[in-house]
Design an enzyme around this catalytic site. Structure first.
Site, PDB file in Angstrom:
ATOM      1  N   HIS A  65      -2.838   4.446   1.415  1.00  0.00           N
ATOM      2  CA  HIS A  65      -3.775   3.536   0.736  1.00  0.00           C
ATOM      3  C   HIS A  65      -3.556   3.536  -0.770  1.00  0.00           C
ATOM      4  O   HIS A  65      -3.819   4.526  -1.461  1.00  0.00           O
ATOM      5  CB  HIS A  65      -5.221   3.932   1.066  1.00  0.00           C
ATOM      6  CG  HIS A  65      -6.244   3.012   0.502  1.00  0.00           C
ATOM      7  ND1 HIS A  65      -6.633   1.856   1.132  1.00  0.00           N
ATOM      8  CD2 HIS A  65      -6.961   3.067  -0.646  1.00  0.00           C
ATOM      9  CE1 HIS A  65      -7.553   1.240   0.401  1.00  0.00           C
ATOM     10  NE2 HIS A  65      -7.769   1.955  -0.686  1.00  0.00           N
ATOM     11  N   HIS A  67      -3.445   0.650  -4.414  1.00  0.00           N
ATOM     12  CA  HIS A  67      -3.601  -0.713  -4.976  1.00  0.00           C
ATOM     13  C   HIS A  67      -2.649  -0.829  -6.169  1.00  0.00           C
ATOM     14  O   HIS A  67      -2.997  -0.376  -7.272  1.00  0.00           O
ATOM     15  CB  HIS A  67      -5.019  -0.945  -5.501  1.00  0.00           C
ATOM     16  CG  HIS A  67      -6.112  -0.784  -4.500  1.00  0.00           C
ATOM     17  ND1 HIS A  67      -6.789  -1.854  -3.958  1.00  0.00           N
ATOM     18  CD2 HIS A  67      -6.683   0.319  -3.956  1.00  0.00           C
ATOM     19  CE1 HIS A  67      -7.729  -1.409  -3.131  1.00  0.00           C
ATOM     20  NE2 HIS A  67      -7.685  -0.092  -3.104  1.00  0.00           N
ATOM     21  N   GLU A 145      -5.448  -8.752   1.205  1.00  0.00           N
ATOM     22  CA  GLU A 145      -6.896  -8.494   1.210  1.00  0.00           C
ATOM     23  C   GLU A 145      -7.716  -9.783   1.331  1.00  0.00           C
ATOM     24  O   GLU A 145      -7.462 -10.760   0.639  1.00  0.00           O
ATOM     25  CB  GLU A 145      -7.270  -7.777  -0.086  1.00  0.00           C
ATOM     26  CG  GLU A 145      -8.743  -7.425  -0.194  1.00  0.00           C
ATOM     27  CD  GLU A 145      -9.052  -6.700  -1.497  1.00  0.00           C
ATOM     28  OE1 GLU A 145      -9.326  -5.498  -1.451  1.00  0.00           O
ATOM     29  OE2 GLU A 145      -9.017  -7.350  -2.570  1.00  0.00           O
ATOM     30  N   SER A 149     -18.364 -12.777  -0.220  1.00  0.00           N
ATOM     31  CA  SER A 149     -19.533 -12.819   0.659  1.00  0.00           C
ATOM     32  C   SER A 149     -20.374 -14.077   0.453  1.00  0.00           C
ATOM     33  O   SER A 149     -21.370 -14.289   1.137  1.00  0.00           O
ATOM     34  CB  SER A 149     -20.398 -11.577   0.421  1.00  0.00           C
ATOM     35  OG  SER A 149     -20.832 -11.554  -0.922  1.00  0.00           O
ATOM     36  N   HIS A 183     -11.777  -6.223   2.667  1.00  0.00           N
ATOM     37  CA  HIS A 183     -12.121  -5.332   1.564  1.00  0.00           C
ATOM     38  C   HIS A 183     -13.163  -4.285   1.946  1.00  0.00           C
ATOM     39  O   HIS A 183     -12.899  -3.096   1.865  1.00  0.00           O
ATOM     40  CB  HIS A 183     -12.552  -6.083   0.293  1.00  0.00           C
ATOM     41  CG  HIS A 183     -12.924  -5.130  -0.802  1.00  0.00           C
ATOM     42  ND1 HIS A 183     -14.212  -4.933  -1.216  1.00  0.00           N
ATOM     43  CD2 HIS A 183     -12.173  -4.266  -1.524  1.00  0.00           C
ATOM     44  CE1 HIS A 183     -14.232  -3.995  -2.161  1.00  0.00           C
ATOM     45  NE2 HIS A 183     -13.016  -3.583  -2.365  1.00  0.00           N
ATOM     46  N   GLU A 213     -18.019   4.052   0.918  1.00  0.00           N
ATOM     47  CA  GLU A 213     -17.352   4.811  -0.126  1.00  0.00           C
ATOM     48  C   GLU A 213     -18.317   5.480  -1.097  1.00  0.00           C
ATOM     49  O   GLU A 213     -17.937   6.415  -1.806  1.00  0.00           O
ATOM     50  CB  GLU A 213     -16.440   3.806  -0.860  1.00  0.00           C
ATOM     51  CG  GLU A 213     -15.771   4.298  -2.074  1.00  0.00           C
ATOM     52  CD  GLU A 213     -14.789   3.284  -2.637  1.00  0.00           C
ATOM     53  OE1 GLU A 213     -14.853   2.090  -2.281  1.00  0.00           O
ATOM     54  OE2 GLU A 213     -13.961   3.697  -3.444  1.00  0.00           O
ATOM     55  N   ASP A 313      -5.122   5.881  -3.431  1.00  0.00           N
ATOM     56  CA  ASP A 313      -5.858   4.735  -3.960  1.00  0.00           C
ATOM     57  C   ASP A 313      -5.054   4.229  -5.168  1.00  0.00           C
ATOM     58  O   ASP A 313      -3.903   4.636  -5.333  1.00  0.00           O
ATOM     59  CB  ASP A 313      -7.301   5.119  -4.329  1.00  0.00           C
ATOM     60  CG  ASP A 313      -8.300   4.051  -3.872  1.00  0.00           C
ATOM     61  OD1 ASP A 313      -7.871   2.935  -3.546  1.00  0.00           O
ATOM     62  OD2 ASP A 313      -9.511   4.338  -3.849  1.00  0.00           O
TER      63      ASP A 313
HETATM   64  O1  MCF Z   1     -10.437   1.782  -3.461  1.00  0.00           O
HETATM   65  C1  MCF Z   1     -10.843   1.585  -4.784  1.00  0.00           C
HETATM   66  C2  MCF Z   1     -12.337   1.652  -4.778  1.00  0.00           C
HETATM   67  N1  MCF Z   1     -12.942   0.799  -3.782  1.00  0.00           N
HETATM   68  C3  MCF Z   1     -12.709  -0.526  -3.668  1.00  0.00           C
HETATM   69  N2  MCF Z   1     -11.779  -1.274  -4.175  1.00  0.00           N
HETATM   70  C4  MCF Z   1     -10.744  -0.993  -4.964  1.00  0.00           C
HETATM   71  C5  MCF Z   1     -10.296   0.285  -5.316  1.00  0.00           C
HETATM   72  N3  MCF Z   1      -9.311   0.172  -6.194  1.00  0.00           N
HETATM   73  C6  MCF Z   1      -9.097  -1.131  -6.394  1.00  0.00           C
HETATM   74  N4  MCF Z   1      -9.946  -1.845  -5.648  1.00  0.00           N
HETATM   75  C7  MCF Z   1      -9.926  -3.325  -5.660  1.00  0.00           C
HETATM   76  C8  MCF Z   1     -10.263  -3.976  -4.354  1.00  0.00           C
HETATM   77  O2  MCF Z   1      -9.146  -4.139  -3.552  1.00  0.00           O
HETATM   78  O3  MCF Z   1     -10.893  -3.751  -6.573  1.00  0.00           O
HETATM   79  C9  MCF Z   1     -11.544  -4.887  -6.125  1.00  0.00           C
HETATM   80  C10 MCF Z   1     -10.906  -5.262  -4.794  1.00  0.00           C
HETATM   81  O4  MCF Z   1      -9.986  -6.277  -4.933  1.00  0.00           O
HETATM   82  C11 MCF Z   1     -12.968  -4.417  -6.024  1.00  0.00           C
HETATM   83  S1  MCF Z   1     -14.155  -5.565  -5.742  1.00  0.00           S
HETATM   84  C12 MCF Z   1     -14.512  -6.155  -7.339  1.00  0.00           C
HETATM   85 FE    FE Z   2      -8.965   1.381  -2.271  1.00  0.00          FE
END
Ligand code: MCF
Ligand code: FE
Length: 409
Positions: A65, A67, A145, A149, A183, A213, A313
């Site tokens: 996982h 990003h 992704e 909503s 997401h 989370e 992450d």
């Molecule tokens: O995993 C971490 C924390 N949780 C959720 N989302 C994200 C994380 N790091 C980046 N993200 C991205 C997610 O894919 O940030 C955005 C999404 O596109 C959050 S929603 C504003």
């Molecule tokens: Fe994440």
């Protein structure tokens, strides 16, 4: 056909078998793994490269996982509270994503490879990381992704998601897998969840989602209360969560390869459901500590035999994309666990369970598995193999040799 010999071979099989003075025979796949003496006799005409003293061969690590599009963040985002972080993402997202150029992401992918990772599960929000991922030597499960909503935005969001998915499906190479990320239960409308999962089922695509989370996410989803209420009122004029956690999970039936990230606030029932779905939990220990000081209850997972893998992450919630750094943090964070046993568990999570999370024939040095292998060197001799995993996690920063699909990269 090639062969390597090392002081130690960590197979990362179901019994975490370790072979002292071991050797591996491989081409694209692993052909044989045994002691050097055995391999030498079985393949008398094969040249076996000896890696030398204190060398270790093990499966390439699997970061399930990550990003990459948030790779430009170092000091911009705010940590310590999930909503403070989320608000800082909303404020700085555009600037950060713009700074994460193709060459920056390439640089990060190179670092990821040198630090022992051979496979990633990359969550892509915008497809800005598509070229770099496609052009990389790494195996990439490329999760497009879906997020949103707001009811009046659903059609636009769904067609945007579908076009990104199509774009990734046009990129064909071995080790690149176009996939689907939902997401989270708080940010994706049930219609979008249903339709994207329908698509995933029809095309047998791998799926991943963030799940429970933070305590704020728990309060919002269960009781429509807490910090998220203010957030949703301000940004979307929304006063109720779009789904309950269990309703969200129930939508994921009949997905072959499925993983849920974080799950730090998941109830026993949620965890049982995740197990029933045949899913794996992506554990991101640093991210959980940094964003809201939460910790996955790994004892509970062990109790119910629910597998977890390891993810860094993104740099949006970590200071490093190295799996060895992540493993060191996880080793320090889970203080109630015996450190020697925990090290073994974590190595398995970063190899065999990573492959399970991403539905790949990898993560073990065993006949028939993909030849994704790393060679590393311990700084000194380890006498007792019991302490091998712990010493690897404590000391290793980079690999000396990386093999993906049988090829030196
Ligand atoms: O995993 C971490 C924390 N949780 C959720 N989302 C994200 C994380 N790091 C980046 N993200 C991205 C997610 O894919 O940030 C955005 C999404 O596109 C959050 S929603 C504003
Ligand atoms: Fe994440």
């Amino acid at each position: 056909m090639k062969a390597l010999k090392a002081s130690w071979v960590l197979t990362c099989d179901e019994n975490s078998t370790i072979i002292k003075d071991g050797a591996i025979v491989y081409d694209k796949k692993i052909i044989d793994v045994a002691t050097y003496e055995f391999i030498k006799e079985k393949y008398p005409s094969l040249e076996i490269q000896d890696l030398g003293e204190n060398s270790v061969l093990m499966p390439g690590l699997i970061n399930s996982h990550i990003h990459l599009e948030f790779s430009s963040n170092t000091t911009t985002l705010k940590y310590g509270n999930f909503l403070t972080w989320l608000n800082s993402v909303i404020t700085s997202r555009e600037k950060l994503v713009e700074k994460a150029t193709k060459s920056l992401i390439k640089e990060k992918l190179d670092f990821i490879k040198r630090s022992g990772t051979t496979t990633i599960g990359a969550i892509s929000s915008y497809s800005f990381d598509l070229d770099s991922c496609f052009e990389s030597d790494l195996n990439v499960v490329y999760f497009n992704e879906v997020i949103g909503s707001k009811p009046d935005m659903i059609d636009t969001l769904f067609s945007d998601f579908k076009s990104r998915l199509e774009l990734s499906k046009k990129r064909k190479r071995e080790g690149f897998y176009p996939s689907v990320a939902i997401h989270s239960p708080y940010s994706v409308h049930p219609f979008l969840v249903r339709e994207s999962l329908k698509l995933a089922r029809e095309e047998n695509l791998k799926v991943s989602a963030h799940f429970l989370e933070s305590p704020q996410e728990f309060e919002w989803l269960h009781k429509d209360e807490g910090g998220f209420l203010e957030f949703f009122k301000n940004f979307l004029g929304q006063e109720k969560a779009v789904t309950k956690p269990m309703q969200f999970l129930e939508q994921f039936s009949k997905i072959d390869t499925l993983s849920f990230s974080h799950c730090v606030e998941a109830s026993n029932n949620d965890l049982e459901k995740i197990k029933e779905l045949g899913a794996v939990i992506n554990h991101c220990a640093t991210s959980n500590r940094v964003l809201n000081n939460s910790k996955l209850d790994i004892e509970k997972l062990i109790d119910i035999n629910l597998p977890f893998s390891i993810g860094t992450d993104g740099l949006s919630s970590n200071n490093s994309l190295s799996m060895f750094d992540e493993l060191r943090n996880a080793l320090m964070i889970h203080t109630s666990h015996d450190i020697v046993k925990l090290a073994k568990l974590l190595v398995k999570a970063a190899t065999k369970n990573g492959a399970l999370a991403l539905g790949l024939n990898k993560g073990e040095l065993k006949k028939g598995f993909d030849a994704d292998i790393i060679a590393i060197f311990l700084p000194d001799e380890v006498e007792d193999e019991e302490y091998l995993e712990m010493n690897i996690i404590l000391h290793i920063k980079n690999t000396d040799k990386t093999i993906i699909g049988g090829i030196d990269v």
